[in-house]
Design a protein around this motif. Structure first.
Motif, mmCIF file in Angstrom:
data_model
loop_
_atom_site.group_PDB
_atom_site.id
_atom_site.type_symbol
_atom_site.label_atom_id
_atom_site.label_comp_id
_atom_site.label_asym_id
_atom_site.label_seq_id
_atom_site.Cartn_x
_atom_site.Cartn_y
_atom_site.Cartn_z
ATOM 1 N N GLU A 204 -8.624 1.639 -11.630
ATOM 2 C CA GLU A 204 -8.183 0.198 -10.903
ATOM 3 C C GLU A 204 -8.908 -1.083 -10.424
ATOM 4 O O GLU A 204 -8.634 -1.824 -10.589
ATOM 5 N N LYS A 205 -10.406 -0.422 -9.976
ATOM 6 C CA LYS A 205 -11.372 -1.189 -9.884
ATOM 7 C C LYS A 205 -12.242 -2.244 -11.252
ATOM 8 O O LYS A 205 -12.126 -3.787 -11.179
ATOM 9 N N LYS A 206 -12.804 -1.184 -12.244
ATOM 10 C CA LYS A 206 -13.342 -1.592 -13.639
ATOM 11 C C LYS A 206 -12.302 -2.705 -14.617
ATOM 12 O O LYS A 206 -12.708 -3.643 -14.780
ATOM 13 N N GLU A 207 -11.493 -2.038 -14.526
ATOM 14 C CA GLU A 207 -10.128 -2.517 -15.934
ATOM 15 C C GLU A 207 -8.889 -3.418 -15.122
ATOM 16 O O GLU A 207 -8.182 -3.754 -15.408
ATOM 17 N N SER A 208 -8.514 -3.094 -13.723
ATOM 18 C CA SER A 208 -7.549 -3.558 -13.154
ATOM 19 C C SER A 208 -6.282 -3.525 -13.583
ATOM 20 O O SER A 208 -6.034 -3.884 -14.146
ATOM 21 N N LEU A 209 -6.248 -2.072 -13.881
ATOM 22 C CA LEU A 209 -4.723 -2.219 -14.717
ATOM 23 C C LEU A 209 -2.993 -2.237 -13.837
ATOM 24 O O LEU A 209 -3.138 -2.030 -12.288
ATOM 25 N N VAL A 210 -2.433 -2.640 -13.926
ATOM 26 C CA VAL A 210 -0.881 -3.339 -13.436
ATOM 27 C C VAL A 210 -0.697 -2.424 -12.251
ATOM 28 O O VAL A 210 -0.358 -2.877 -11.386
ATOM 29 N N TYR A 211 -0.685 -1.194 -13.046
ATOM 30 C CA TYR A 211 0.402 -0.124 -12.268
ATOM 31 C C TYR A 211 1.671 -0.529 -11.826
ATOM 32 O O TYR A 211 2.467 -0.441 -10.924
ATOM 33 N N PRO A 212 2.603 -1.014 -13.048
ATOM 34 C CA PRO A 212 4.336 -1.590 -12.916
ATOM 35 C C PRO A 212 5.077 -1.035 -11.866
ATOM 36 O O PRO A 212 5.616 -1.055 -10.866
ATOM 37 N N LEU A 213 4.770 0.547 -11.267
ATOM 38 C CA LEU A 213 5.825 1.158 -11.395
ATOM 39 C C LEU A 213 5.698 1.629 -9.805
ATOM 40 O O LEU A 213 6.430 1.569 -8.932
ATOM 41 N N THR A 214 4.287 1.146 -9.263
ATOM 42 C CA THR A 214 4.008 1.140 -7.914
ATOM 43 C C THR A 214 4.557 -0.482 -7.189
ATOM 44 O O THR A 214 4.613 -0.413 -5.901
ATOM 45 N N ARG A 215 4.917 -1.199 -8.237
ATOM 46 C CA ARG A 215 4.805 -2.278 -7.250
ATOM 47 C C ARG A 215 6.744 -2.425 -6.473
ATOM 48 O O ARG A 215 6.573 -3.435 -5.164
ATOM 49 N N VAL A 216 7.188 -1.824 -6.590
ATOM 50 C CA VAL A 216 8.844 -1.539 -5.961
ATOM 51 C C VAL A 216 7.972 -0.775 -4.453
ATOM 52 O O VAL A 216 8.270 -1.416 -2.620
ATOM 53 N N PRO A 217 7.380 -0.239 -4.611
ATOM 54 C CA PRO A 217 7.109 0.861 -3.219
ATOM 55 C C PRO A 217 5.972 -0.018 -2.472
ATOM 56 O O PRO A 217 6.183 0.180 -1.311
ATOM 57 N N LEU A 218 5.520 -0.491 -3.548
ATOM 58 C CA LEU A 218 4.450 -1.570 -2.019
ATOM 59 C C LEU A 218 5.024 -2.757 -1.385
ATOM 60 O O LEU A 218 4.419 -3.026 -0.284
ATOM 61 N N GLU A 219 5.613 -3.263 -2.325
ATOM 62 C CA GLU A 219 6.981 -4.151 -1.045
ATOM 63 C C GLU A 219 7.260 -3.113 -0.455
ATOM 64 O O GLU A 219 7.749 -4.039 0.250
ATOM 65 N N MET A 220 8.372 -1.898 -0.474
ATOM 66 C CA MET A 220 8.239 -1.637 0.654
ATOM 67 C C MET A 220 7.832 -0.944 1.609
ATOM 68 O O MET A 220 8.075 -1.591 2.590
ATOM 69 N N ILE A 221 6.823 -0.986 0.555
ATOM 70 C CA ILE A 221 5.221 -0.038 2.564
ATOM 71 C C ILE A 221 5.395 -1.587 2.408
ATOM 72 O O ILE A 221 4.443 -1.302 4.235
ATOM 73 N N SER A 222 4.626 -2.780 2.258
ATOM 74 C CA SER A 222 4.091 -4.052 2.961
ATOM 75 C C SER A 222 4.908 -4.140 4.422
ATOM 76 O O SER A 222 5.407 -5.158 4.135
ATOM 77 N N LEU A 223 4.436 -3.959 5.432
ATOM 78 C CA LEU A 223 5.336 -4.351 6.639
ATOM 79 C C LEU A 223 4.295 -5.400 6.987
ATOM 80 O O LEU A 223 2.980 -5.543 6.814
ATOM 81 N N SER A 224 4.498 -6.405 7.768
ATOM 82 C CA SER A 224 4.278 -7.610 8.871
ATOM 83 C C SER A 224 4.267 -7.421 9.707
ATOM 84 O O SER A 224 5.295 -7.724 9.908
ATOM 85 N N GLY A 225 2.922 -7.333 10.615
ATOM 86 C CA GLY A 225 2.284 -6.945 11.823
ATOM 87 C C GLY A 225 3.602 -6.384 12.392
ATOM 88 O O GLY A 225 3.921 -5.153 12.592
ATOM 89 N N SER A 226 4.158 -6.092 13.232
ATOM 90 C CA SER A 226 4.725 -5.490 14.043
ATOM 91 C C SER A 226 6.634 -5.605 13.685
ATOM 92 O O SER A 226 7.487 -4.147 14.031
ATOM 93 N N GLU A 227 6.563 -6.355 12.360
ATOM 94 C CA GLU A 227 8.164 -6.031 11.848
ATOM 95 C C GLU A 227 8.609 -5.012 11.508
ATOM 96 O O GLU A 227 7.942 -4.224 10.839
ATOM 97 N N PRO A 228 10.198 -5.082 12.124
ATOM 98 C CA PRO A 228 10.330 -2.987 10.595
ATOM 99 C C PRO A 228 10.374 -3.634 9.956
ATOM 100 O O PRO A 228 10.825 -2.046 9.165
ATOM 101 N N VAL A 229 10.966 -4.345 9.122
ATOM 102 C CA VAL A 229 11.598 -3.992 7.557
ATOM 103 C C VAL A 229 9.566 -5.060 6.952
ATOM 104 O O VAL A 229 9.912 -6.103 7.128
#
Length: 662
Positions: A204-229
């Motif tokens: 994760e840190k030294k090689e900074s691999l992409v982890y493409p399979l995490t992109r969809v869950p990261l987008e769904m989890i990335s709440l902004s402030g008090s927004e519910p979605v």
């Protein structure tokens, strides 16, 4: 202080959170600590969702993409979280809770496919399918251990053929074996998790691999402030891609109930027969792989589909020239290109892991140094290094003892575990860097040992123990260690602190999913007959392989050993060329999976993603590429949400509906 802020033009709100985090002695518990609070009911919600994934089975959990986890995360992150927000804003799930739920569900998906799918069938098959032709009653059954395998013939017969209507399910027959296997899988998962905790800093840190399979869950989890979605749910391009695939998939679901609904031809699989019709070239369009591959480096995606074509041509030339290599292999190893390509890819995969471990030697040394003395902990350490190192060693010794009781000698158990872990690490590396959600190991670890040392080195009891390992070491299309890698990546993207809760959640998910899967299999088997639910040819091929080696023990397969060394040398050469020459176009990561049957199924989708991304970057630049990513994320989620909804509809109506494969 306020006067100083006015002079600089800053507001107190801009600096106050940082100030609070810096001085815990004055303000007590930091703001960061309060923000990451996880409520207990969310943990139990995760257990329920993991049990649901276990009950659904491999329909939504067959591969590293973990469709069941993404489907339930979508339900929780959008309609469920929005409903909680509408009722009372403080009830809304926060980022840490969504991270925990996803980590649990992706590990549950791995447990379903990696441990539970074949468990009840493969353990009982030698008893039920034994006959005078295969002679399993003489070669295999006498070496089965009662604490690992139910040996009650009548209970097993009813499991495969269905019990009388009023007869109870013989739960007691299964209690001891299933308890022992649950304990084994729990420790096995913990050991692989410790391995991943040791490697994650390098990746994760030294090689900074992409982890493409995490992109969809990261987008769904990335709440902004008090927004519910999350913001992704407000992107029109995302919903366009989602709607198109959801609609097309739903047409195929409707056709199950209404035959007049047209079939969506885009999901059909055309193929071209080459080299005197001895080699098929498959042109499957998988929108899941299209989406994941769009997130991958162009050089890497090119190498995967290009090397797949190269190996396909090589196999065709071997077929028409009459060259063949004959070696008994289990069915899950043979479909990876046969003996020639399986050994070649195995050598390249082992060399890939060796090079990765060498690069991570500093981090590995830090963990093992912690066993003898206290070492400084890094902010991103999920668990203390001493706990990880000692936990892995203790777990490994437990697994060796368990395998010894199952019939393997100590040296064979140690070697089997080492080969298994090395292969699993290699596949995990390929998935997290290459986004190859549909792949597996090029050879089963027990087949690699039998080929390398000969079946005579293990004896009938040891070979029978290898037979029981089919449940987790053969069809390796989903691995806990890979799910753990993605879980830790999602956790580390949002937080930089220890969290034993996420480890507890991941291990609890394994138990919850397996219990649900075992209960579902036994209930369905005794009600409908497991013969109607399981693919019998694979079971017969698997144990005929074991029985054949017991009846006719052989020595090492020397050509296979040489091919393994050749594959390792070829991988080393590709790594060297990539490091020395910037113009070198072939990424070494494509070599270990080039001839695997799953790669042959998805190569065309990877090619399409590569071509579209290449054109987008060339004519639109990076801005156009980043703007187009939500479309492909919509493809992925639209396919899984449609699959999940129709899976539930099929369960309610008694229909077996599976909208996609790969």
């Amino acid at each position: 202080m306020i006067t100083g802020l006015r002079k600089t033009g800053l507001r107190s709100a801009d600096i106050l959170p940082h100030f609070l985090r810096k001085d815990r002695r004055i303000f007590g518990r930091s703001m960061e600590a309060r923000e990451i609070r996880i409520r207990l009911w969310v943990f139990f919600l995760g257990i329920i969702l993991c049990a649901g994934i276990g009950w659904m089975g491999a329909k939504m959990s067959a591969d590293f993409s973990a469709g069941g986890a993404l489907f339930f995360l979508f339900v929780v992150a959008l309609p469920f979280n929005w409903l909680l927000w509408k009722i009372k804003s403080t009830w809304m799930l926060n980022k840490p809770e969504l991270v925990l739920l996803y980590a649990m569900m992706i590990c549950a998906s791995a447990a379903v496919m990696g441990y539970g799918t074949y468990l009840t069938s493969y353990l009982t098959a030698p008893v039920y399918f034994a006959d005078t032709r295969n002679r399993w009653a003489e070669t295999i059954v006498p070496h089965l251990k009662p604490f690992l395998v139910p040996l009650d013939r009548e209970a097993i017969r009813q499991f495969y053929e269905g019990k009388p209507k009023d007869a109870p399910i013989p739960w007691k027959v299964w209690l001891t074996p299933m308890t022992c296997w649950l304990l084994f899988f729990l420790v096995f998962s913990f050991v692989t998790l410790c391995i991943m905790l040791m490697l994650r800093r390098q990746w994760e840190k030294k090689e900074s691999l992409v982890y493409p399979l995490t992109r969809v869950p990261l987008e769904m989890i990335s709440l902004s402030g008090s927004e519910p979605v999350a913001p992704i749910f407000k992107n029109r391009l995302f919903w366009f891609g989602f709607a198109v695939i959801f609609f097309l998939s739903s047409l195929n679901g409707l056709r199950v109930y209404f035959p007049l609904v047209p079939v969506v031809t885009i999901f059909r699989v055309p193929q071209m027969m080459l080299f005197r019709r001895t080699v098929p070239l498959v042109f499957r369009t998988s929108f899941i792989m299209l989406g994941f591959s769009y997130l991958v480096n162009l050089n890497l995606s090119f190498s995967i589909w290009f090397l797949c074509l190269v190996f396909t041509i090589a196999q065709g030339i071997m077929n028409i020239t009459g060259y063949s290599m004959t070696e008994p292999m289990d069915v899950y190893s043979f479909v990876c290109g046969g003996p020639f390509f399986s050994h070649l890819q195995t050598g390249s995969l082992l060399m890939l892991v060796t090079m990765n471990l060498w690069l991570a030697r500093t981090d590995l040394k830090r963990f093992f140094t912690a066993m003898a003395k206290s070492v400084s902990e890094e902010p991103e350490d999920i668990l203390p290094p001493r706990v990880v190192a000692w936990g892995m060693v203790a777990g490994f010794l437990f697994l060796v003892a368990w395998l010894r009781m199952s019939g393997l000698s100590v040296w064979a158990g140690i070697l089997f575990l080492l080969v298994t872990f090395l292969l699993f690490i290699g596949v995990t590396r390929i998935v997290v860097e290459g986004g190859l959600a549909e792949t597996k190991t090029p050879i089963s670890s027990f087949t690699a040992l039998i080929s390398g040392f000969g079946s005579s080195a293990f004896g009938p009891a040891g070979l029978t123990a290898f037979g029981t390992s089919y449940t987790y070491a053969a069809d390796t299309r989903s691995l806990f260690i890979t799910s753990a890698a993605h879980s830790l990546k999602v956790h580390g993207t949002h937080f930089r602190r220890k969290s034993g809760l996420i480890v507890a959640g991941m291990l609890s998910a394994v138990i919850a999913a397996l219990l649900a899967r075992i209960f579902s299999d036994l209930h369905s088997g005794y009600k409908y007959g497991q013969l109607n639910l399981v693919f019998v040819p694979d079971i017969l091929d698997s144990f005929n392989y074991v029985s054949g080696h017991i009846r006719n023990p052989v020595g090492p397969f020397v050509p296979g050993n040489w091919l393994t060394l050749a594959g390792a040398a070829l991988m080393f050469l590709l790594i060297l060329m990539r490091q020395k020459f910037l113009w070198w176009p072939i990424h070494p990561l494509g070599l270990p999976v080039a001839a695997i049957w799953l790669t042959k199924q998805v190569w065309f989708s990877i090619f399409l993603a590569w071509a579209v991304k290449l054109a987008t970057l060339r004519y639109g630049g990076h801005k156009a590429y980043h703007s187009s990513v939500p479309l492909f994320l919509g493809f992925i989620l639209g396919q899984f949400v449609a699959g999940g909804i129709w899976c539930f509809i099929g369960s309610l109506t008694g229909r077996n509906i599976s909208l996609f494969w790969l």
